[in-house]
Design a protein around this motif. Sequence first.
Motif, PDB file in Angstrom:
ATOM      1  N   ARG A  68     -12.322  -9.005  -3.239  1.00 25.50           N
ATOM      2  CA  ARG A  68     -11.321  -9.247  -2.201  1.00 25.50           C
ATOM      3  C   ARG A  68     -10.603  -7.927  -1.956  1.00 25.50           C
ATOM      4  O   ARG A  68     -10.025  -7.350  -2.876  1.00 25.50           O
ATOM      5  N   LEU A  69     -10.671  -7.447  -0.728  1.00 21.92           N
ATOM      6  CA  LEU A  69     -10.028  -6.197  -0.344  1.00 21.92           C
ATOM      7  C   LEU A  69      -8.809  -6.521   0.499  1.00 21.92           C
ATOM      8  O   LEU A  69      -8.897  -7.313   1.448  1.00 21.92           O
ATOM      9  N   GLN A  70      -7.684  -5.900   0.172  1.00 21.48           N
ATOM     10  CA  GLN A  70      -6.444  -6.151   0.898  1.00 21.48           C
ATOM     11  C   GLN A  70      -5.805  -4.835   1.326  1.00 21.48           C
ATOM     12  O   GLN A  70      -5.562  -3.953   0.488  1.00 21.48           O
ATOM     13  N   SER A  71      -5.576  -4.709   2.628  1.00 20.81           N
ATOM     14  CA  SER A  71      -4.860  -3.554   3.205  1.00 20.81           C
ATOM     15  C   SER A  71      -5.456  -2.232   2.731  1.00 20.81           C
ATOM     16  O   SER A  71      -4.739  -1.317   2.317  1.00 20.81           O
ATOM     17  N   ILE A  72      -6.787  -2.136   2.814  1.00 20.51           N
ATOM     18  CA  ILE A  72      -7.492  -0.962   2.301  1.00 20.51           C
ATOM     19  C   ILE A  72      -7.532   0.149   3.347  1.00 20.51           C
ATOM     20  O   ILE A  72      -7.930  -0.065   4.496  1.00 20.51           O
ATOM     21  N   ARG A  73      -7.122   1.325   2.930  1.00 24.48           N
ATOM     22  CA  ARG A  73      -7.293   2.541   3.723  1.00 24.48           C
ATOM     23  C   ARG A  73      -7.903   3.612   2.829  1.00 24.48           C
ATOM     24  O   ARG A  73      -7.501   3.783   1.680  1.00 24.48           O
ATOM     25  N   LYS A  74      -8.889   4.320   3.376  1.00 24.02           N
ATOM     26  CA  LYS A  74      -9.465   5.466   2.684  1.00 24.02           C
ATOM     27  C   LYS A  74      -9.407   6.645   3.636  1.00 24.02           C
ATOM     28  O   LYS A  74      -9.991   6.611   4.728  1.00 24.02           O
ATOM     29  N   CYS A  75      -8.688   7.678   3.213  1.00 26.07           N
ATOM     30  CA  CYS A  75      -8.466   8.842   4.066  1.00 26.07           C
ATOM     31  C   CYS A  75      -9.036  10.088   3.404  1.00 26.07           C
ATOM     32  O   CYS A  75      -9.010  10.238   2.179  1.00 26.07           O
ATOM     33  N   TYR A  76      -9.542  10.968   4.239  1.00 28.09           N
ATOM     34  CA  TYR A  76      -9.957  12.298   3.809  1.00 28.09           C
ATOM     35  C   TYR A  76      -9.126  13.284   4.619  1.00 28.09           C
ATOM     36  O   TYR A  76      -9.417  13.543   5.786  1.00 28.09           O
ATOM     37  N   GLY A  77      -8.070  13.780   3.999  1.00 26.36           N
ATOM     38  CA  GLY A  77      -7.117  14.576   4.749  1.00 26.36           C
ATOM     39  C   GLY A  77      -6.430  13.692   5.782  1.00 26.36           C
ATOM     40  O   GLY A  77      -5.930  12.612   5.465  1.00 26.36           O
ATOM     41  N   SER A  78      -6.456  14.124   7.035  1.00 24.19           N
ATOM     42  CA  SER A  78      -5.838  13.338   8.103  1.00 24.19           C
ATOM     43  C   SER A  78      -6.807  12.334   8.724  1.00 24.19           C
ATOM     44  O   SER A  78      -6.416  11.536   9.580  1.00 24.19           O
TER      45      SER A  78
ATOM     46  N   GLU B 280     -16.467  -0.766  13.008  1.00 18.48           N
ATOM     47  CA  GLU B 280     -16.324   0.187  14.112  1.00 18.48           C
ATOM     48  C   GLU B 280     -15.110   1.053  13.821  1.00 18.48           C
ATOM     49  O   GLU B 280     -14.013   0.533  13.625  1.00 18.48           O
ATOM     50  N   GLY B 281     -15.334   2.358  13.763  1.00 10.28           N
ATOM     51  CA  GLY B 281     -14.228   3.271  13.510  1.00 10.28           C
ATOM     52  C   GLY B 281     -13.495   2.993  12.220  1.00 10.28           C
ATOM     53  O   GLY B 281     -12.281   3.188  12.127  1.00 10.28           O
ATOM     54  N   GLY B 282     -14.241   2.538  11.203  1.00 11.35           N
ATOM     55  CA  GLY B 282     -13.640   2.261   9.905  1.00 11.35           C
ATOM     56  C   GLY B 282     -12.994   0.900   9.789  1.00 11.35           C
ATOM     57  O   GLY B 282     -12.499   0.538   8.723  1.00 11.35           O
ATOM     58  N   ARG B 283     -13.004   0.123  10.865  1.00  8.60           N
ATOM     59  CA  ARG B 283     -12.373  -1.194  10.844  1.00  8.60           C
ATOM     60  C   ARG B 283     -13.421  -2.298  10.821  1.00  8.60           C
ATOM     61  O   ARG B 283     -14.454  -2.198  11.478  1.00  8.60           O
ATOM     62  N   ASN B 284     -13.122  -3.355  10.079  1.00  2.00           N
ATOM     63  CA  ASN B 284     -13.983  -4.524  10.045  1.00  2.00           C
ATOM     64  C   ASN B 284     -13.670  -5.380  11.271  1.00  2.00           C
ATOM     65  O   ASN B 284     -12.617  -6.016  11.338  1.00  2.00           O
ATOM     66  N   VAL B 285     -14.583  -5.372  12.246  1.00  2.00           N
ATOM     67  CA  VAL B 285     -14.305  -6.089  13.491  1.00  2.00           C
ATOM     68  C   VAL B 285     -15.035  -7.422  13.567  1.00  2.00           C
ATOM     69  O   VAL B 285     -14.792  -8.208  14.476  1.00  2.00           O
TER      70      VAL B 285
ATOM     71  N   VAL C  55      -8.885   9.041   8.842  1.00  8.04           N
ATOM     72  CA  VAL C  55      -8.930   7.698   8.264  1.00  8.04           C
ATOM     73  C   VAL C  55     -10.368   7.196   8.368  1.00  8.04           C
ATOM     74  O   VAL C  55     -10.838   6.830   9.443  1.00  8.04           O
ATOM     75  N   ALA C  56     -11.077   7.188   7.242  1.00  6.74           N
ATOM     76  CA  ALA C  56     -12.480   6.785   7.240  1.00  6.74           C
ATOM     77  C   ALA C  56     -12.646   5.276   7.190  1.00  6.74           C
ATOM     78  O   ALA C  56     -13.653   4.736   7.663  1.00  6.74           O
ATOM     79  N   LEU C  57     -11.666   4.592   6.612  1.00  4.58           N
ATOM     80  CA  LEU C  57     -11.767   3.143   6.456  1.00  4.58           C
ATOM     81  C   LEU C  57     -10.377   2.537   6.563  1.00  4.58           C
ATOM     82  O   LEU C  57      -9.424   3.048   5.968  1.00  4.58           O
TER      83      LEU C  57
END
Length: 218
Positions: free
Chosen positions: A3-13, A208-213, A15-17
């Motif tokens: 279960r993933l909640q409010s997940i963000r993965k960034c590389y510098g500026s 799409e663009g790191g977002r689960n659509v 936002v990959a996910l």
Amino acid sequence: MYRLQSIRKCYGSNVALDIEELTIVRGRLYTLTGANGAGKSTLLSLLAFLAPPTSGEIFYAGKRVDWNHGSVEGYRRKVTLLHQSPYLFGGSVHDNVAFGLKVRGIRGEERRWRIDEALEAVGLQGFRDRMSRELSGGEAQRVAMARALALNPEVLLLDEPLANIDRETSGLLETVIASLPAQGTTVVMTTHDPDHPGRRNGESIHLEGGRNVLQSLR
């Protein structure tokens, strides 16, 4: 399972996910689709516990994942990630399939039958002593799959497992992959093909663009 909640993965500026919520259920087959750069590989790396998210929480089997080294190592042993272009070691097919079992301390008769069963599953029963340098691309992909299967993971993560291989190998691996959920293995596989046959047999996650659509049961 996950279960993933409010997940963000960034590389510098960058936002990959950026996933608000995602649930992956035990014993199902998921196809993960999206264009290049959509975040598929980043999501697989999180599911494999290779790197923590920048923010948010991941739960596995109902427990929040603690990303300190001692805790996360136990999760990593439950999950196997097979890359699109897997690396085979020098030596024999047997040596390659045995490698992960040796690392996990599995020896003797159990190691032998795990290797035999894995090679049989991918149609390479007579290849134990074949040297890795003698294998075709399709045969090498089968050996890599056998190496993953021998570990009997709770979760098998596959990055484009059917790309750039011959039709015979593709059909064989499709059959193997489709059989795993019935054995209790959760499978998440990426593909660029929105009409991939695997989508008919399980659940589809589209990025799409790191977002689960889209997440839909087929």
